[in-house]
Design a protein around this motif. Structure first.
Motif, PDB file in Angstrom:
ATOM      1  N   TYR A   2       8.624  -0.469  -4.691  1.00  0.00           N
ATOM      2  CA  TYR A   2       8.945  -0.879  -3.451  1.00  0.00           C
ATOM      3  C   TYR A   2       7.380  -1.313  -2.699  1.00  0.00           C
ATOM      4  O   TYR A   2       6.575  -0.417  -2.938  1.00  0.00           O
ATOM      5  N   TRP A   6       6.608  -3.532   2.854  1.00  0.00           N
ATOM      6  CA  TRP A   6       8.125  -3.940   3.060  1.00  0.00           C
ATOM      7  C   TRP A   6       8.496  -2.920   4.362  1.00  0.00           C
ATOM      8  O   TRP A   6       7.916  -1.707   4.471  1.00  0.00           O
ATOM      9  N   ALA A   9       8.876   1.399   4.125  1.00  0.00           N
ATOM     10  CA  ALA A   9       7.981   1.838   2.956  1.00  0.00           C
ATOM     11  C   ALA A   9       7.638   3.392   3.256  1.00  0.00           C
ATOM     12  O   ALA A   9       7.662   4.165   2.276  1.00  0.00           O
ATOM     13  N   PHE A  12      10.780   5.583   2.290  1.00  0.00           N
ATOM     14  CA  PHE A  12      10.904   5.545   0.819  1.00  0.00           C
ATOM     15  C   PHE A  12       9.924   6.486   0.186  1.00  0.00           C
ATOM     16  O   PHE A  12       9.988   7.167  -0.831  1.00  0.00           O
TER      17      PHE A  12
END
Length: 59
Positions: A2, A6, A9, A12
């Motif tokens: 990832y 983005w 982020a 994640f």
């Protein structure tokens, strides 16, 4: 993976997902050095005389 730039982020990364960081490398012919910058990490500027040295400085 990832991209760091983005949305979400940080979330994640917090749950253990690997993040991809884009790094752009150019060779400055006048100074005879390689320069690395990243649109994902604002303010990142690393320079070195060789690509191996550049990788060590970024690592």
């Amino acid at each position: 993976m990832y991209r760091l730039s983005w949305p979400c982020a940080t979330f994640f990364a917090g749950i253990g997902l690997s993040l991809l960081i884009k790094v752009e490398i150019i060779h400055d012919d006048q100074a005879n050095v390689y320069v690395a910058t990243s649109p994902d990490l604002k303010g990142l500027v690393v320079e070195a005389e060789t690509l191996d040295e550049l990788a060590r400085r970024m690592g």
